[in-house]
Design a protein around this motif. Structure first.
Motif, short mmCIF file in Angstrom:
data_model
loop_
_atom_site.label_atom_id
_atom_site.label_comp_id
_atom_site.label_asym_id
_atom_site.label_seq_id
_atom_site.Cartn_x
_atom_site.Cartn_y
_atom_site.Cartn_z
N ASP A 101 0.80 -1.08 0.06
CA ASP A 101 0.11 -0.05 -0.07
C ASP A 101 0.80 1.12 0.12
OD1 ASP A 101 -2.18 -1.61 0.03
OD2 ASP A 101 -2.76 -1.52 2.17
N ALA A 102 1.97 1.23 0.74
CA ALA A 102 2.90 2.41 0.58
C ALA A 102 3.51 2.57 -0.62
CB ALA A 102 3.95 2.23 1.83
N VAL A 103 3.88 1.46 -1.41
CA VAL A 103 4.31 1.67 -2.57
C VAL A 103 3.45 2.10 -3.47
CG1 VAL A 103 5.46 0.36 -4.46
CG2 VAL A 103 6.12 -0.12 -2.17
N ASP A 104 2.00 1.83 -3.44
CA ASP A 104 1.09 2.52 -4.28
C ASP A 104 0.92 4.03 -4.10
OD1 ASP A 104 0.49 -0.01 -5.23
OD2 ASP A 104 -1.41 -0.53 -4.18
N ARG A 105 1.04 4.35 -2.71
CA ARG A 105 0.87 5.73 -2.39
C ARG A 105 1.93 6.55 -3.17
NH1 ARG A 105 -0.18 3.74 2.86
NH2 ARG A 105 2.00 4.26 3.68
N SER B 223 15.65 -0.80 22.27
CA SER B 223 16.20 -0.05 23.14
C SER B 223 17.57 -0.18 23.55
CB SER B 223 15.23 -0.27 24.45
OG SER B 223 15.28 -1.48 24.71
N ALA B 224 18.01 -1.32 23.57
CA ALA B 224 19.58 -1.42 23.89
C ALA B 224 20.51 -0.79 22.98
CB ALA B 224 19.90 -2.89 23.80
N ILE B 225 20.42 -0.77 21.62
CA ILE B 225 21.26 0.11 20.77
C ILE B 225 21.08 1.54 21.22
CG2 ILE B 225 19.77 -0.03 18.78
CD1 ILE B 225 22.32 -0.50 17.15
N LEU B 226 19.92 1.98 21.34
CA LEU B 226 19.66 3.34 21.48
C LEU B 226 20.15 3.90 22.79
CD1 LEU B 226 15.84 3.74 20.23
CD2 LEU B 226 17.85 4.33 18.91
N ALA B 227 20.27 2.93 23.70
CA ALA B 227 20.89 3.35 24.84
C ALA B 227 22.56 3.21 25.00
CB ALA B 227 20.49 2.42 26.10
N ALA B 228 22.84 2.44 24.40
CA ALA B 228 24.49 2.21 24.30
C ALA B 228 25.15 2.96 23.31
CB ALA B 228 24.65 0.62 24.20
N LEU B 229 24.71 3.26 22.07
CA LEU B 229 25.27 3.80 20.88
C LEU B 229 24.85 5.34 20.79
CD1 LEU B 229 25.80 0.93 18.40
CD2 LEU B 229 27.28 1.54 20.45
N ASP B 230 25.86 5.85 20.07
CA ASP B 230 25.80 7.47 19.62
C ASP B 230 25.04 7.32 18.37
OD1 ASP B 230 25.30 9.93 19.22
OD2 ASP B 230 27.34 10.47 18.87
N TRP B 231 23.79 6.65 18.44
CA TRP B 231 22.74 6.52 17.10
C TRP B 231 21.22 6.74 17.33
CZ3 TRP B 231 19.30 2.38 16.01
CH2 TRP B 231 19.03 2.37 14.61
N GLN B 232 20.77 7.61 16.30
CA GLN B 232 19.27 7.69 16.55
C GLN B 232 18.83 7.53 14.98
OE1 GLN B 232 16.90 8.14 18.85
NE2 GLN B 232 18.29 7.87 20.29
N PRO B 233 17.89 6.91 14.86
CA PRO B 233 17.17 6.78 13.29
C PRO B 233 16.96 7.97 12.87
CG PRO B 233 16.32 4.85 14.73
CD PRO B 233 16.96 5.96 15.55
N LYS B 234 17.25 8.27 11.42
CA LYS B 234 16.83 9.45 10.99
C LYS B 234 15.96 9.23 9.76
CE LYS B 234 21.47 11.23 11.68
NZ LYS B 234 22.74 11.76 10.75
N ARG B 235 15.54 8.25 9.12
CA ARG B 235 14.84 7.64 7.99
C ARG B 235 13.90 6.62 8.35
NH1 ARG B 235 20.40 8.08 7.47
NH2 ARG B 235 21.26 9.65 6.30
N ALA B 236 13.04 6.80 9.69
CA ALA B 236 12.18 5.62 9.65
C ALA B 236 10.58 5.64 9.05
CB ALA B 236 12.09 5.53 11.29
N GLU B 237 10.59 6.69 8.32
CA GLU B 237 9.32 6.72 7.71
C GLU B 237 9.08 5.71 6.52
OE1 GLU B 237 6.36 9.58 5.24
OE2 GLU B 237 8.59 10.12 5.21
N LEU B 238 7.98 5.13 6.72
CA LEU B 238 8.16 4.08 5.65
C LEU B 238 8.03 4.53 4.03
CD1 LEU B 238 7.60 0.86 4.63
CD2 LEU B 238 5.18 1.05 5.18
N ASP B 239 7.24 5.43 3.89
CA ASP B 239 7.02 5.95 2.76
C ASP B 239 8.38 6.62 2.17
OD1 ASP B 239 4.32 5.45 2.94
OD2 ASP B 239 3.56 7.62 2.32
N GLY B 240 9.09 7.30 2.97
CA GLY B 240 10.48 7.87 2.81
C GLY B 240 11.47 6.55 2.47
#
Length: 333
Positions: free
Chosen positions: A269-273, A299-316
């Motif tokens: 459905d996202a691909v259709d959009r 939660s473990a990787i977010l707590a331990a590493l200097d990393w935050q997702p930037k591109r989590a939107e499915l349509d993106g």
């Protein structure tokens, strides 16, 4: 971060995820040497800022590459990744994934490489006992692909206890998308990744998209997966390397996902959009070795590493994959 003198060797750096890790490393200021035997990778996918050696990871000559390029860390992506194929041809997976990685680890130990990052998988969990999945949940693979990766995790655990090598094992969920700047993407012919297949259908390379199973115990009967943008995943590898360098006595294993899942039908459905068209769906039976639902507790990787997702939107994610597919068409690939 502690001082890091030397290069990062990226195995499988001419492939999908490996080529994005190369970009992320170079963009972060690391020197990189790529090794790849080009069985499934492409030499044109290797950023020209990196050195390239056409060699298999199990080749004895890898030790010379490590020595000549003063390699101080290895990111290991090389291997076979198609779950149904692993069921029909398990020996290929135990050779390409487990045995070849054993040789690579031996080369790393022999040449004194102190840091190792391994491309593992959520397939090591098999059919999870609960969702979302944490790193401490039972690992009981239901296909040879997952088992071949779990065996490598065990090897790294044991080797790190016996030698001055720390490691990070990153268990990927479903990797998708392409470099937002259009520098790399999923280019493999006959790829089995859902979003890749769907954008191929959207650009006329395929007539339809197979939906393998509509009777799973999920909200719409189709398989649910946690899709992570490949560039976010590549950034996670850089963050993992920096952590290994900063804490040379510590090793870790983390899930790499977003903590939310989409079903096959929701992805289509996202691909259709995004494409403003309707992709034809063809319902088929379940594939061997496919679990119903895989979603990460991240939660473990977010707590331990200097990393935050930037591109989590499915349509993106879909938009980036589609842009790369169109670029491949322009390149005649």
């Amino acid at each position: 971060m502690a001082a890091f003198d030397g290069k990062v060797m990226v195995t499988g750096g001419a492939g999908y995820i490996g080529s994005h890790a190369v970009l992320a490393l170079l963009d972060a200021g690391f020197d990189v040497v790529v090794i790849d035997n080009l069985v499934t990778g492409f030499d044109w996918a290797v950023d020209p800022r990196a050195s390239f050696v056409n060699i298999a990871v199990e080749d004895a000559g890898v030790r010379n590459v490590i020595r000549e390029h003063e390699v101080r860390a290895i990111m290991h992506f090389a291997g076979s990744v198609v779950v149904p194929e692993s069921v029909s041809n398990p020996l290929k997976y135990y050779r390409n994934n487990t045995a070849a990685t054993r040789s690579l680890i031996e080369s790393a130990v022999a040449e004194g490489v102190p840091h190792f990052i391994f491309s593992s998988t959520a397939a090591t969990y098999g059919n999870p006992t609960k969702v979302p999945i944490t790193e401490s949940d039972p690992q009981a693979p239901i296909n040879p692909y997952g088992m071949s990766k779990l065996m490598t995790e065990a090897m790294l655990h044991d080797v790190s206890a016996a030698h001055p090598l720390n490691y990070g094992a990153l268990r990927y969920f479903n990797v998708a998308g392409a470099d937002p700047e259009g520098r790399s993407g999923q280019s493999t012919v006959g790829a089995t990744h859902l979003i890749k297949i769907a954008v191929e259908a959207a650009t006329g390379k395929r007539a339809a998209v197979g939906v393998f199973g509509t009777d799973f115990p999920t909200r719409d009967g189709t398989g649910v997966r946690d899709y992570i943008h490949v560039s976010d995943l590549a950034d996670a590898h850089v963050a993992a390397l920096k952590q290994l360098i900063a804490a040379p006595a510590e090793s870790f294993t983390f899930n790499c996902g977003y903590g939310r899942g989409f079903s096959v039908l929701e992805v289509l459905d996202a691909v259709d959009r995004v494409t403003n068209m309707t992709i034809e769906r063809r319902v088929e039976g379940r594939r061997a070795g496919d679990p119903a639902e895989l979603v990460a507790d991240n939660s473990a990787i977010l707590a331990a590493l200097d990393w935050q997702p930037k591109r989590a939107e499915l349509d993106g994610i879909v938009r980036d994959a589609l842009a790369w597919e169109r670029k491949l068409a322009e390149m005649g690939k």
